[in-house]
Every structure is written in structure tokens, then in C-alpha cells.
Scaffold this active site. Structure first.
Site, PDB file in Angstrom:
ATOM      1  N   ARG A   1       0.731  -1.215  -0.043  1.00  0.00           N
ATOM      2  CA  ARG A   1       0.020   0.057   0.016  1.00  0.00           C
ATOM      3  C   ARG A   1       0.864   1.183  -0.115  1.00  0.00           C
ATOM      4  NH1 ARG A   1       2.578   2.073   3.109  1.00  0.00           N
ATOM      5  NH2 ARG A   1       2.814   1.964   5.411  1.00  0.00           N
TER       6      ARG A   1
ATOM      7  N   ASP B   1      -2.323   8.691  12.164  1.00  0.00           N
ATOM      8  CA  ASP B   1      -3.181   7.312  12.440  1.00  0.00           C
ATOM      9  C   ASP B   1      -3.167   7.543  14.049  1.00  0.00           C
ATOM     10  OD1 ASP B   1      -0.449   6.877  12.221  1.00  0.00           O
ATOM     11  OD2 ASP B   1      -0.716   4.663  12.126  1.00  0.00           O
TER      12      ASP B   1
ATOM     13  N   GLY C   1      10.873  -3.255   2.767  1.00  0.00           N
ATOM     14  CA  GLY C   1      11.458  -2.123   3.787  1.00  0.00           C
ATOM     15  C   GLY C   1      11.481  -0.902   3.057  1.00  0.00           C
TER      16      GLY C   1
ATOM     17  N   ASP D   1      -1.749  -0.089   7.224  1.00  0.00           N
ATOM     18  CA  ASP D   1      -1.139  -1.101   6.303  1.00  0.00           C
ATOM     19  C   ASP D   1      -2.080  -2.370   6.207  1.00  0.00           C
ATOM     20  OD1 ASP D   1       0.570   0.734   7.068  1.00  0.00           O
ATOM     21  OD2 ASP D   1       2.052  -0.675   7.951  1.00  0.00           O
TER      22      ASP D   1
ATOM     23  N   TYR E   1      10.249   7.577  15.554  1.00  0.00           N
ATOM     24  CA  TYR E   1       8.911   7.091  15.694  1.00  0.00           C
ATOM     25  C   TYR E   1       8.177   7.468  16.762  1.00  0.00           C
ATOM     26  CZ  TYR E   1       4.354   4.497  14.890  1.00  0.00           C
ATOM     27  OH  TYR E   1       3.213   4.133  14.881  1.00  0.00           O
TER      28      TYR E   1
HETATM   29  P1  ADP Z   1       7.683  -2.981   5.026  1.00  0.00           P
HETATM   30  O1  ADP Z   1       6.492  -3.588   5.325  1.00  0.00           O
HETATM   31  O2  ADP Z   1       7.596  -1.404   4.829  1.00  0.00           O
HETATM   32  O3  ADP Z   1       8.017  -3.503   3.461  1.00  0.00           O
HETATM   33  P2  ADP Z   1       9.031  -3.912   7.373  1.00  0.00           P
HETATM   34  O4  ADP Z   1      10.396  -3.929   7.704  1.00  0.00           O
HETATM   35  O5  ADP Z   1       7.846  -3.706   7.921  1.00  0.00           O
HETATM   36  O6  ADP Z   1       9.134  -3.076   5.877  1.00  0.00           O
HETATM   37  O7  ADP Z   1       8.862  -5.420   6.699  1.00  0.00           O
HETATM   38  C1  ADP Z   1       9.987  -6.083   5.840  1.00  0.00           C
HETATM   39  C2  ADP Z   1      10.090  -7.311   6.367  1.00  0.00           C
HETATM   40  O8  ADP Z   1       9.121  -8.360   6.142  1.00  0.00           O
HETATM   41  C3  ADP Z   1      11.301  -8.219   5.732  1.00  0.00           C
HETATM   42  O9  ADP Z   1      12.374  -8.001   6.485  1.00  0.00           O
HETATM   43  C4  ADP Z   1      11.087  -9.699   5.929  1.00  0.00           C
HETATM   44  O10 ADP Z   1      11.067  -9.926   6.996  1.00  0.00           O
HETATM   45  C5  ADP Z   1       9.378  -9.663   5.741  1.00  0.00           C
HETATM   46  N1  ADP Z   1       9.001  -9.763   4.457  1.00  0.00           N
HETATM   47  C6  ADP Z   1       8.036  -9.115   3.357  1.00  0.00           C
HETATM   48  N2  ADP Z   1       7.772  -9.533   2.374  1.00  0.00           N
HETATM   49  C7  ADP Z   1       8.412 -10.980   2.417  1.00  0.00           C
HETATM   50  C8  ADP Z   1       8.557 -12.164   1.564  1.00  0.00           C
HETATM   51  N3  ADP Z   1       7.871 -12.041   0.643  1.00  0.00           N
HETATM   52  N4  ADP Z   1       9.254 -13.134   1.904  1.00  0.00           N
HETATM   53  C9  ADP Z   1       9.754 -13.287   3.209  1.00  0.00           C
HETATM   54  N5  ADP Z   1       9.691 -12.213   3.949  1.00  0.00           N
HETATM   55  C10 ADP Z   1       9.278 -10.852   3.743  1.00  0.00           C
HETATM   56 MG    MG Z   2       5.993  -3.179   7.388  1.00  0.00          MG
END
Ligand code: ADP
Ligand code: MG
Length: 390
Positions: free
Chosen positions: A36, A45, A129, A179, A229
Site C-alpha cells: 500500500r 493514524d 522495507g 497497512d 517514531y
Molecule cells: P515494509 O513493510 O515497509 O516493507 P517491514 O520492515 O515492516 O518493511 O517488513 C519487511 C520484512 O517483512 C522483511 O524484512 C521480511 O522479514 C518480511 N517480508 C516481507 N515480504 C516478505 C516475503 N515476500 N518473503 C519473506 N519475508 C518477507
Molecule cells: Mg511493514
């Protein structure tokens, strides 16, 4: 680079192929959920405000098949494979990424569903990320898969809340509801207005095909400790207390000025951001409902300036990316631009005319790269469908 979005059908077929090559089986379920981006309503929020996100045409896709055991075996790109014993009540474990899955399984266990063992392969086009909620997409796709496996359909809000709880309790991220709500409720041609005071989502049309959204990931992240944050949340809590009101929704700028002396400069500016951002978000919703976009550029610019100067969560790279879009301007097809997400890096969002979108994105990419020596990631999107079985 300017990346085109891989069609959902293609991602689904990649996931099926991965399931076949890893486990030697054909899928019986394929679940997908989008990332998103938030159009406006930032850092409010947790202040009873409004957010206006849309699901993007970037998805986490899971292909799966029951395996006549009590074990879930799951693979994903670039991370260690995972085996989870479904007979156990789920707890936080290793590897780290598996906690998103464990949290969702726990949510179903708490609802007293008995999950069959299964094999699953995950494919994703949501950048990790980048502030585009790959984590919520993963949670919502996995929850949708589990719905399929136990042959149930949870109320959408319940599924989103279950996913949010997984993120809180298993990933340790105290996120708001935006989210998971965006990933679960997303709809083609619709923005999702979420009233964070009531938790109620409302669809706002984004049906005019002549408008598109450019997401530009700066590919920088400056807030490694995440202290920013928490500090902002505390500032807004203190600010609200000094106004003497119960909820930011009942606070006007008059109240903020009345408390200005007690607040001091920093809390005053944080408070001004909250009150003005709530007002801007309400105005932006009116623009989408009426189709009159004459003010949308000013609202997005105002939001960015407020986040930069009053809330202090922007950074040079975000400011540059926004400035590059603004320089192209209305004549070049840009309606508005701002940083999006938590800040200190991450992405910007640009509202533009669809016919000019590619050209705008190319120019932003080129100039950002020339000025920073950092390769950004840009893509064009329109509001996408939320979590579903494909
Ligand atoms: P964002 O949600 O903004 O992308 P976050 O740090 O909240 O960043 O989430 C990223 C984390 O989510 C990654 O480090 C991983 O652990 C997990 N993740 C997201 N997508 C996948 C995926 N397709 N396969 C495995 N882990 C994933
Ligand atoms: Mg996230």
C-alpha cells in the site's frame, strides 16, 4: 530504475512453478495481497486522525497445497525455508521472517481453527522495507491462504486486525491499522479512507483513468534505531494533554495557540502538524469525491512541508524527490507530490496525469540519480484489489 508492474497472473504462475519445483506438487490454493501507499494523512493514524491509502499493483502471492501432515513447509525468495509444526501453539521463533507467518497461524489457532499441514511457496513484487508494507502484504496473503485451507472467510476487518496483531506480537512492530486495512480492503479504482478514531474504512472513488500515482522509493533509510517514531508519538501525546482535550479530533488551531506557551516550540509544531494534517486529509477526500482537483497540489505540498518543518520526519532525499516532481509541475502533468510513510527515507507519492506518468517518472529517476548517486526505484500504479484467493 522505472519498473513496470508484473501482472498478478504472472506472479501467481511463478508461485505455482516454485511450489512445483520445491515440493513437486501442484497448487490447490493461490492467495494474493497487495502492498500500500498512503496518499495523504501522515503521522496522524495514532492521533485519531484519517489516513487515505490505496492498495498498489504490487503483491505478495502464496501458492500452496495440503500435505497430509501436521507441518507447514514454506519457502520464499531470498530467505531460509521454514517448517512449522501446526500442532503447537505458535510462539515467536526463527528465522525472523517466519514470525509474520507464525503470528497469522496463532491468530487462526486463537479462533480454534484446526489447520491442515501444507506446502507453500511465496513470490513477491512488493519492495521490502521501502515503506510500502511488504510485511502487511505477507500477513494478509498468508491469512487469506489459511482461510482457504480451513474453508472459511473471515470478516475483512477481523482478518486485518488478526494480521495487525501478528505484526504487534510476533514481529514486535506496534503499527496502526492502516497497512493491514489497506492490504485487506483494497479495491480497484478506490482509495481507502480510514477513520482512525472509529477504525471504520470508507471507499473513496479514484475512478478517473486519466489520473495515476507514481511511487518513488528513495532507497535511503536514516532512522535505523526507530527512535524517531516513538519520540513523535510521545510528542503528540504530550501535545494533546496540554490542550486538555480527549482526542485530537476535537482540537482546533485555536486550542493549539491557546496552549502554545505551555507547549514550547517543538510540541507546538508537532501539534500544528496533527491539526492541519487532519484538515488537509478531509479536504483531499472532498477533492476525490467531487472530482475538483484544483487544490490537491497545495494540500499535498502543505502536507510535505508540515512533515518536513513541523514534524521533522523528512530528509534531504525525500525533499529532493518531491522537489523534482514539483518542478515538472502542473504543465508537465504533476498534480501533487509528498513524502509518504513514516519518513527519514522510504518513498514519495506523486499524483499525476496518466498520459504523462512514464515521462515524469523517467525524469524524476534521472535527476535523482544524477544529484544523489543513488539508484531510486520508481513505478506507476493505480488502486489495486485487496487480499483474495486468485
Ligand atoms: P515494509 O513493510 O515497509 O516493507 P517491514 O520492515 O515492516 O518493511 O517488513 C519487511 C520484512 O517483512 C522483511 O524484512 C521480511 O522479514 C518480511 N517480508 C516481507 N515480504 C516478505 C516475503 N515476500 N518473503 C519473506 N519475508 C518477507
Ligand atoms: Mg511493514
Amino acid at each position: 530504475m522505472l519498473e513496470s508492474n508484473i501482472a498478478l497472473s504472472e506472479l501467481a504462475s511463478e508461485a505455482r512453478t516454485e511450489l512445483k519445483s520445491t515440493f513437486g506438487v501442484e497448487s490447490t490454493f493461490v492467495a494474493a495481497a497487495p502492498g500500500r501507499v498512503n496518499l495523504i494523512g501522515e503521522h496522524i493514524d495514532y492521533c485519531d486522525g484519517f489516513v487515505l491509502p490505496l492498495a498498489i499493483e504490487r503483491y505478495v502471492v502464496v501458492a500452496a497445497r495440503p500435505n497430509d501432515s501436521q507441518t507447514a513447509r514454506i519457502v520464499t525468495t531470498g530467505e531460509a525455508p521454514v517448517e512449522i509444526n501446526l500442532a503447537n501453539e505458535q510462539k515467536v521463533g526463527e528465522p525472523k521472517w517466519s514470525n509474520y507467518l507464525r503470528g497469522i497461524i496463532r491468530g487462526f489457532q486463537d479462533l480454534h481453527y484446526r489447520l491442515p499441514g501444507f506446502d507453500a511457496a511465496i513470490i513477491s513484487s512488493v519492495p521490502l522495507g521501502a515503506g510500502l508494507s511488504s510485511s502487511a502484504a505477507l500477513e494478509c496473503a498468508f491469512a487469506t491462504l489459511l482461510e482457504g485451507l480451513v474453508d472459511t472467510v473471515l470478516p475483512t476487518a477481523d482478518k486485518a486486525l488478526l494480521a495487525q496483531k501478528a505484526e504487534h506480537d510476533f514481529a514486535g512492530v506496534p503499527c496502526g491499522i492502516m497497512d493491514q486495512f489497506a492490504s485487506a480492503f483494497g479495491m480497484k479504482d478506490q482509495l481507502i479512507l480510514i477513520d482512525c478514531r472509529t477504525g471504520e474504512p470508507e471507499m473513496v472513488p479514484f475512478s478517473d483513468p486519466s489520473l495515476s500515482i507514481i511511487v518513488a522509493n528513495t532507497n535511503v533509510s536514516h532512522d535505523l534505531s526507530d527512535g524517531g517514531y516513538g519520540a513523535r508519538r510521545k510528542d503528540t501525546k504530550d501535545g494533546l494533554a496540554l490542550t486538555g482535550k480527549e482526542s485530537w479530533r476535537d482540537v482546533t488551531m485555536k486550542d493549539v495557540y491557546a496552549a502554545q506557551e505551555k507547549m514550547g516550540d517543538r510540541i507546538f509544531r508537532r501539534s500544528r502538524h496533527v491539526v492541519t494534517e487532519i484538515a488537509r486529509t478531509i479536504e483531499a477526500v472532498e477533492a476525490f469525491k467531487s472530482g475538483d482537483f484544483s487544490n490537491i497540489g497545495a494540500l499535498m505540498e502543505g502536507s510535505h512541508r508540515s512533515l518536513r518543518d513541523d514534524f521533522e520526519v523528512s530528509c534531504d532525499e525525500l525533499d529532493l524527490m518531491v522537489a523534482l516532481a514539483q518542478e515538472i509541475g502542473f504543465e508537465g502533468g504533476v498534480l501533487g507530490a509528498r513524502m509518504t510513510g513514516g519518513g527519514f527515507g522510504g518513498s514519495t507519492v506523486t499524483l499525476c496525469r496518466s498520459v504523462d506518468a512514464e515521462d515524469i517518472a523517467r525524469r524524476m529517476h534521472e535527476r535523482y540519480l544524477a544529484e544523489t548517486d543513488i539508484e531510486p526505484l520508481l513505478f506507476i500504479t493505480r488502486p489495486a484489489a485487496g487480499a483474495h484467493l486468485a
